[in-house]
Design an enzyme around this catalytic site. Sequence first.
Site, mmCIF file in Angstrom:
data_model
loop_
_atom_site.group_PDB
_atom_site.id
_atom_site.type_symbol
_atom_site.label_atom_id
_atom_site.label_comp_id
_atom_site.label_asym_id
_atom_site.label_seq_id
_atom_site.Cartn_x
_atom_site.Cartn_y
_atom_site.Cartn_z
ATOM 1 N NE ARG A 58 -2.530 -1.474 3.290
ATOM 2 C CZ ARG A 58 -2.429 -2.673 3.848
ATOM 3 N NH1 ARG A 58 -2.862 -3.735 3.203
ATOM 4 N NH2 ARG A 58 -1.905 -2.822 5.045
ATOM 5 C CD GLU A 95 0.765 -10.505 18.366
ATOM 6 O OE1 GLU A 95 0.120 -10.804 19.373
ATOM 7 O OE2 GLU A 95 0.243 -10.000 17.351
#
Length: 170
Positions: A58, A95
């Site tokens: 993006r 994560e």
Amino acid sequence: MDLKAHIRDIPDFPKPGILFRDITPLLSDPTALQYTIDLFAEQVAEYRPNYIVGIESRGFIFGMPLAYKLGVGFAPVRKPGKLPAAVHTASYALEYGKDTLELHQDAFPEGSRVLIIDDLIATGGTAAATAKLVEQTGCTVAGYGFVIELVGLEGRTKLPDVPVTVLLQY
């Protein structure tokens, strides 16, 4: 213009507990899209970049028209194996695991000022890794530009001490 009116909230995407900020309504509205690029250009022109780096994928959407508007070059930062020439590589923690980004070694001349663009900053790992790639080319990070910042995730704390432009905060 109220850009937040052009951001759609999608609960539980891509997994339960995540509130996804969807930019596709902004992209589909010609007036909102032009306003976003024009506003970005106004706010980052003072960083005096020679090049813009768009972070996959993006960041390409906003980085390319911004490069055009500012009259500077553009280079993509991609996931591994997507760029055909010799690359610099930077890995960063996620994560649960790690990810890697690549940038062509000859993306810009040494000493260039590079502005890093993406649609969103969350935890800051991707943006920080991109700065490392720019520095590996012998260039300087002139600043960052993000359409959206998720403030509570404190991603800015991982970035180098350079100017940051954000159009919307959540």
